[in-house]
Design a protein around this motif. Structure first.
Motif, mmCIF file in Angstrom:
data_model
loop_
_atom_site.group_PDB
_atom_site.id
_atom_site.type_symbol
_atom_site.label_atom_id
_atom_site.label_comp_id
_atom_site.label_asym_id
_atom_site.label_seq_id
_atom_site.Cartn_x
_atom_site.Cartn_y
_atom_site.Cartn_z
ATOM 1 N N CYS A 161 58.216 23.069 40.075
ATOM 2 C CA CYS A 161 59.148 23.899 38.861
ATOM 3 C C CYS A 161 58.473 24.710 39.501
ATOM 4 C CB CYS A 161 58.994 23.504 37.686
ATOM 5 S SG CYS A 161 59.539 21.285 36.878
ATOM 6 N N TYR A 162 58.098 25.827 40.013
ATOM 7 C CA TYR A 162 57.793 27.142 39.943
ATOM 8 C C TYR A 162 58.269 27.264 41.532
ATOM 9 C CZ TYR A 162 55.820 31.376 39.704
ATOM 10 O OH TYR A 162 55.044 32.788 39.206
ATOM 11 N N GLU A 163 59.724 27.899 41.713
ATOM 12 C CA GLU A 163 60.082 28.891 42.456
ATOM 13 C C GLU A 163 60.044 30.991 42.403
ATOM 14 O OE1 GLU A 163 64.546 28.412 45.052
ATOM 15 O OE2 GLU A 163 64.615 28.530 42.429
ATOM 16 N N VAL A 164 59.561 31.234 43.563
ATOM 17 C CA VAL A 164 59.446 32.254 43.537
ATOM 18 C C VAL A 164 60.722 32.836 44.978
ATOM 19 C CG1 VAL A 164 56.544 32.043 42.973
ATOM 20 C CG2 VAL A 164 57.451 32.010 45.270
ATOM 21 N N SER A 165 59.745 34.188 44.463
ATOM 22 C CA SER A 165 61.592 34.822 46.001
ATOM 23 C C SER A 165 61.198 34.748 47.278
ATOM 24 C CB SER A 165 61.448 36.206 45.128
ATOM 25 O OG SER A 165 60.075 37.196 45.572
ATOM 26 N N GLU A 166 61.768 35.409 48.553
ATOM 27 C CA GLU A 166 61.220 34.687 49.445
ATOM 28 C C GLU A 166 59.592 36.315 49.541
ATOM 29 O OE1 GLU A 166 61.340 33.577 52.031
ATOM 30 O OE2 GLU A 166 62.953 31.763 51.744
ATOM 31 N N GLU A 167 60.200 37.326 48.982
ATOM 32 C CA GLU A 167 59.321 38.384 49.212
ATOM 33 C C GLU A 167 58.099 38.000 48.661
ATOM 34 O OE1 GLU A 167 58.639 42.497 47.481
ATOM 35 O OE2 GLU A 167 60.349 42.231 46.757
ATOM 36 N N LEU A 168 57.818 37.521 47.571
ATOM 37 C CA LEU A 168 56.590 36.743 46.844
ATOM 38 C C LEU A 168 55.484 35.766 47.318
ATOM 39 C CD1 LEU A 168 54.460 37.708 44.939
ATOM 40 C CD2 LEU A 168 55.963 35.416 42.620
ATOM 41 N N LYS A 169 56.961 34.783 48.555
ATOM 42 C CA LYS A 169 56.377 33.844 48.648
ATOM 43 C C LYS A 169 55.661 34.174 50.358
ATOM 44 C CE LYS A 169 57.523 30.224 52.013
ATOM 45 N NZ LYS A 169 59.054 28.785 52.386
ATOM 46 N N LYS A 170 56.152 35.888 50.986
ATOM 47 C CA LYS A 170 55.426 35.774 52.365
ATOM 48 C C LYS A 170 54.197 36.486 51.418
ATOM 49 C CE LYS A 170 57.028 39.011 55.619
ATOM 50 N NZ LYS A 170 54.744 40.060 55.115
ATOM 51 N N ASP A 171 54.057 37.618 50.437
ATOM 52 C CA ASP A 171 52.808 38.163 50.065
ATOM 53 C C ASP A 171 51.463 36.866 49.718
ATOM 54 O OD1 ASP A 171 54.345 40.721 49.760
ATOM 55 O OD2 ASP A 171 54.095 40.421 48.129
ATOM 56 N N PHE A 172 51.733 35.667 48.727
ATOM 57 C CA PHE A 172 50.965 34.894 48.489
ATOM 58 C C PHE A 172 50.646 34.687 49.884
ATOM 59 C CE2 PHE A 172 51.594 35.185 44.208
ATOM 60 C CZ PHE A 172 50.720 34.447 44.102
ATOM 61 N N LEU A 173 51.400 34.070 51.122
ATOM 62 C CA LEU A 173 51.133 33.553 52.407
ATOM 63 C C LEU A 173 50.066 34.783 53.386
ATOM 64 C CD1 LEU A 173 54.612 32.181 53.238
ATOM 65 C CD2 LEU A 173 52.051 30.671 52.496
ATOM 66 N N ASP A 174 50.455 35.679 52.793
ATOM 67 C CA ASP A 174 49.447 37.106 53.791
ATOM 68 C C ASP A 174 48.429 36.953 53.140
ATOM 69 O OD1 ASP A 174 52.064 36.980 55.564
ATOM 70 O OD2 ASP A 174 52.491 38.974 54.445
ATOM 71 N N PHE A 184 53.104 25.338 49.395
ATOM 72 C CA PHE A 184 55.055 25.740 49.060
ATOM 73 C C PHE A 184 55.310 24.813 49.383
ATOM 74 C CE2 PHE A 184 53.515 29.697 48.880
ATOM 75 C CZ PHE A 184 54.269 30.831 48.033
ATOM 76 N N ASP A 185 56.463 24.334 49.038
ATOM 77 C CA ASP A 185 57.850 23.847 48.910
ATOM 78 C C ASP A 185 59.348 23.958 48.790
ATOM 79 O OD1 ASP A 185 59.096 21.279 49.048
ATOM 80 O OD2 ASP A 185 59.181 20.249 47.304
ATOM 81 N N ASN A 186 59.691 24.610 50.207
ATOM 82 C CA ASN A 186 60.602 25.907 50.178
ATOM 83 C C ASN A 186 59.688 26.783 49.497
ATOM 84 O OD1 ASN A 186 62.221 24.237 51.968
ATOM 85 N ND2 ASN A 186 63.011 22.613 49.960
ATOM 86 N N ARG A 187 60.630 27.113 48.703
ATOM 87 C CA ARG A 187 60.381 28.079 47.890
ATOM 88 C C ARG A 187 59.186 28.248 46.526
ATOM 89 N NH1 ARG A 187 65.252 31.349 47.890
ATOM 90 N NH2 ARG A 187 64.963 31.801 45.774
ATOM 91 N N ASN A 188 59.003 26.753 46.289
ATOM 92 C CA ASN A 188 58.083 25.985 45.249
ATOM 93 C C ASN A 188 56.874 26.464 44.997
ATOM 94 O OD1 ASN A 188 60.429 25.600 44.057
ATOM 95 N ND2 ASN A 188 60.029 24.272 43.352
ATOM 96 N N LEU A 189 56.092 27.888 44.154
ATOM 97 C CA LEU A 189 54.560 27.803 44.906
ATOM 98 C C LEU A 189 53.612 26.835 43.429
ATOM 99 C CD1 LEU A 189 52.031 29.705 45.806
ATOM 100 C CD2 LEU A 189 53.165 31.870 43.737
ATOM 101 N N SER A 190 52.382 26.263 44.398
ATOM 102 C CA SER A 190 51.215 25.993 43.498
ATOM 103 C C SER A 190 50.306 27.202 43.471
ATOM 104 C CB SER A 190 50.810 24.567 45.078
ATOM 105 O OG SER A 190 49.542 24.286 43.810
ATOM 106 N N LEU A 191 50.630 27.708 42.205
ATOM 107 C CA LEU A 191 49.817 28.728 41.858
ATOM 108 C C LEU A 191 47.615 27.624 41.867
ATOM 109 C CD1 LEU A 191 51.029 29.751 38.307
ATOM 110 C CD2 LEU A 191 50.623 31.364 40.349
ATOM 111 N N GLU A 192 47.553 26.358 41.752
ATOM 112 C CA GLU A 192 46.951 25.579 41.508
ATOM 113 C C GLU A 192 45.614 26.362 42.944
ATOM 114 O OE1 GLU A 192 45.730 21.828 39.320
ATOM 115 O OE2 GLU A 192 46.557 20.621 41.255
ATOM 116 N N GLU A 193 46.649 25.726 44.082
ATOM 117 C CA GLU A 193 46.021 25.637 45.264
ATOM 118 C C GLU A 193 45.663 27.620 45.942
ATOM 119 O OE1 GLU A 193 45.615 23.242 47.638
ATOM 120 O OE2 GLU A 193 46.998 21.695 46.637
ATOM 121 N N CYS A 194 46.295 27.871 45.147
ATOM 122 C CA CYS A 194 45.126 29.502 44.980
ATOM 123 C C CYS A 194 43.831 29.517 44.074
ATOM 124 C CB CYS A 194 46.336 30.158 44.646
ATOM 125 S SG CYS A 194 47.720 30.679 45.212
ATOM 126 N N ILE A 195 43.795 28.682 43.426
ATOM 127 C CA ILE A 195 43.306 29.249 41.954
ATOM 128 C C ILE A 195 41.937 27.896 43.020
ATOM 129 C CG2 ILE A 195 42.388 28.007 40.245
ATOM 130 C CD1 ILE A 195 45.209 29.163 39.151
#
Length: 244
Positions: A161-174, A184-195
């Motif tokens: 359910c957590y869709e973010v911007s393309e810019e933020l997607k790139k920032d998290f991937l980098d 990600f699933d398209n622009r849906n971010l998993s905060l849990e995976e980062c944690i």
């Protein structure tokens, strides 16, 4: 990582409780429409009932600012007016907690040495590795036993359910270097995976990482508060831990 469900917790009023001997991990729900907003009188009143419900002497929390600032409560003076997003203590009969309504609540517990931490990790805190900062501070200040440390990831807005911007997607991937198909699933971010990446990098055992599989946005069985779903008119959940 071990997935936890509602059935793995003891229910008391509108709280889900997980017991680790002297340590209790607690996640509130919206079952009785009870909101814990520290900036409202009703929220403060609801917070104060926690001490009565769980027979505690004190309750500590912070003025959350989506940072990576971590505090230690040593029983000397209250921290409720300090700005930050993580609290650590080894004080008994004191609950420490965080407010969320889509952001990720994380509880850390060393049940061998009786040390607990409560963390509020929104996307900024997650991006800046607040969970890792907290673990490092616990290690530097206390006799932390990595083999005994357990981490509990609470209800939050999940990848579904957590869709973010393309810019933020790139920032998290980098920043994270996590595989895009995992993060990600398209622009849906998993905060849990980062944690999870930060938790694992610190050296926490895989079977000591627990995730409560509830999404604040789309969960139907357990009533929760979601900022995005309510379009701003929302309550606050309160996740906390205490040592008795």
């Amino acid at each position: 990582m071990i997935n936890l469900y509602k059935e793995d917790f003891k229910e008391k009023e509108d709280f889900l409780i997980y017991n680790l001997g002297k340590i209790n991990i607690v996640f509130s729900t919206a079952k009785n429409d009870r909101s814990f907003n520290r900036h409202k009188d009703y929220g403060v009143n609801n917070l104060n009932t926690i001490m009565e419900t769980f027979k505690l002497k004190n309750l500590e929390y912070l003025n959350q600012i989506h940072s990576d600032k971590v505090y230690i409560y040593d029983g000397d003076k209250t921290l409720i007016n300090e700005e930050g997003d993580a609290l650590i203590t080894n004080e008994e009969e004191t609950a420490i907690g965080v407010f969320t309504a889509d952001c990720v609540p994380i509880i850390i517990a060393d049940d061998k040495n009786n040390i607990v931490a409560a963390i509020h990790s929104g996307w900024r805190g997650t991006f800046n590795s607040i969970v890792l900062r907290t673990l490092e501070k616990m290690e530097s200040r206390f006799n932390l036993d990595k083999d005994e440390v357990k981490v509990f990831i609470g209800p939050h807005i999940r990848k579904c359910c957590y869709e973010v911007s393309e810019e933020l997607k790139k920032d998290f991937l980098d920043k994270t270097k996590i595989d895009e198909n995992t993060l990600f699933d398209n622009r849906n971010l998993s905060l849990e995976e980062c944690i999870l990446k930060d938790i694992r990098s610190f050296g926490i055992k895989e079977n000591n990482i627990f995730s409560l599989k509830l999404c604040t946005y789309c969960e139907d069985e357990v009533k929760l508060y979601s900022y995005r779903k309510s379009v701003g008119t929302y309550g606050r959940l309160f996740s906390f831990a205490f040592i008795k």
